[in-house]
Structure formats: structure tokens, C-alpha cells
Design an enzyme around this catalytic site. Sequence first.
Site, PDB file in Angstrom:
ATOM      1  N   ARG A 115     -10.009 -11.876  -3.592  1.00 43.36           N
ATOM      2  CA  ARG A 115     -10.038 -10.420  -3.796  1.00 43.36           C
ATOM      3  C   ARG A 115     -10.459 -10.044  -5.218  1.00 43.36           C
ATOM      4  NH1 ARG A 115      -7.478  -7.613   0.470  1.00 43.36           N
ATOM      5  NH2 ARG A 115      -6.002  -8.888   1.641  1.00 43.36           N
ATOM      6  N   HIS A 168      -8.973   1.149  -5.797  1.00 45.19           N
ATOM      7  CA  HIS A 168      -8.144   0.259  -4.979  1.00 45.19           C
ATOM      8  C   HIS A 168      -6.690   0.651  -5.160  1.00 45.19           C
ATOM      9  CE1 HIS A 168     -11.555  -2.271  -4.097  1.00 45.19           C
ATOM     10  NE2 HIS A 168     -11.875  -2.169  -5.373  1.00 45.19           N
ATOM     11  N   VAL A 169      -5.970   0.805  -4.060  1.00 46.57           N
ATOM     12  CA  VAL A 169      -4.567   1.192  -4.100  1.00 46.57           C
ATOM     13  C   VAL A 169      -3.738   0.096  -4.756  1.00 46.57           C
ATOM     14  CG1 VAL A 169      -2.552   1.771  -2.674  1.00 46.57           C
ATOM     15  CG2 VAL A 169      -4.812   2.700  -2.083  1.00 46.57           C
ATOM     16  N   SER A 170      -3.981  -1.148  -4.367  1.00 44.20           N
ATOM     17  CA  SER A 170      -3.235  -2.275  -4.929  1.00 44.20           C
ATOM     18  C   SER A 170      -4.009  -2.883  -6.097  1.00 44.20           C
ATOM     19  CB  SER A 170      -2.995  -3.348  -3.860  1.00 44.20           C
ATOM     20  OG  SER A 170      -4.209  -3.995  -3.516  1.00 44.20           O
ATOM     21  N   ASP A 222     -25.949  -1.580  -2.230  1.00 43.89           N
ATOM     22  CA  ASP A 222     -27.343  -1.135  -2.265  1.00 43.89           C
ATOM     23  C   ASP A 222     -27.473   0.333  -1.878  1.00 43.89           C
ATOM     24  OD1 ASP A 222     -28.144  -3.651  -3.083  1.00 43.89           O
ATOM     25  OD2 ASP A 222     -28.982  -4.235  -1.140  1.00 43.89           O
ATOM     26  N   HIS A 251     -15.495  -7.102  -1.336  1.00 44.20           N
ATOM     27  CA  HIS A 251     -15.761  -8.506  -1.612  1.00 44.20           C
ATOM     28  C   HIS A 251     -16.910  -9.072  -0.785  1.00 44.20           C
ATOM     29  CE1 HIS A 251     -11.766  -7.597  -2.983  1.00 44.20           C
ATOM     30  NE2 HIS A 251     -11.383  -7.412  -1.741  1.00 44.20           N
ATOM     31  N   ASN A 261     -13.094   3.771  -1.860  1.00 50.96           N
ATOM     32  CA  ASN A 261     -12.213   2.630  -1.702  1.00 50.96           C
ATOM     33  C   ASN A 261     -12.850   1.801  -0.593  1.00 50.96           C
ATOM     34  OD1 ASN A 261     -10.286   0.740  -1.086  1.00 50.96           O
ATOM     35  ND2 ASN A 261      -8.560   2.146  -1.259  1.00 50.96           N
ATOM     36  N   TYR A 288       0.793  -1.230   0.000  1.00 56.50           N
ATOM     37  CA  TYR A 288       0.000   0.000   0.000  1.00 56.50           C
ATOM     38  C   TYR A 288       0.827   1.283   0.000  1.00 56.50           C
ATOM     39  CZ  TYR A 288      -3.635  -3.329   1.158  1.00 56.50           C
ATOM     40  OH  TYR A 288      -4.491  -4.401   1.137  1.00 56.50           O
TER      41      TYR A 288
END
EC number: 4.2.1.10
Length: 150
Positions: A112, A101-103, A88, A81, A75, A24
Site C-alpha cells: 500500500r 486516503h482515510v487511513s 493517465d 496502487h 480517494n 476507516y
Amino acid sequence: MGKSILLINGPNLNLLGTREPQIYGSTTLADVEASCKAHAESLGATLATFQSNHEGAIIDRIQAARGNVDGIVINPGAFTHTSVAIRDALLGVGIPFIELHVSNVHAREPWRHHSYFSDKAAGIIVGLGVYGYKVAVEHVALNFKERAIL
């Protein structure tokens, strides 16, 4: 009037800069938020930030954004997941959103790879490190429509 953007960070993102820096990076969430606020302002937009480790708090913040923001950058962290409820809430308020997402979650563990948000997101930014936040904010500021003021 410039666009209003809400940046939401989910669980464990308060640990940016210290949690698994090999994945990260070393930039803190406070640094990310400050940089994104400055970038939004340079584009004539405003940015509000929110982080929580609690699903219900994130849902409450999304619902409070209805009619108040033009776009959301989210994020969702590990809620990506698992959280049909956050999905909703996003759909329920009708605010377009960017999933971030950072990664590169697709290069990590198989569990993931699935997102409850991707099929409804206006865009997805994955694996650009914290630079992805700037890209997302810029995209919302320059490309999303302003909400109607009644």
C-alpha cells in the site's frame, strides 16, 4: 462564480461506515458527501460526488470533468496502487487534484506504500480519517484557481 469541485471515491468506499470500522471509522460515504457538500457551499463552492468500484467508470467521470471543474479530490482506494489508467486520465484532463486516503496507507501493508498518483497530485492527505475530506475540499475551494470561462 465559485469554484466547482469533483469528489471521486474508488472501490469499496461505498462501504465506509461498515467496512473495517477500526481502520476507516463509522461514518458512511453518504454522510461524508453531505458534509463535504455543505462545507463547499459554506466556502462559496459547489461539489459534485461520484463513487464507483469500476476503473473505467472512474476514468469516464474524470474525462467528463474536463472544462467543467476547477479541482478534483480523489480517494482512489485500491486503485492507488494499480491504476496507471486513472493516473493517465487525471493528467490528460489537466485538472489539479488532491489525493486522499482515510487511513495512513504508509503504516499498513508494504504494497500500500506505492501510489501512482502522489507524484502528480497538488497535495496528498493521508491518515486523517474522514476529516481529511473536509480538509481537501477546503484546500481546493480556497487555493485552486478557477477555470477560465471562454
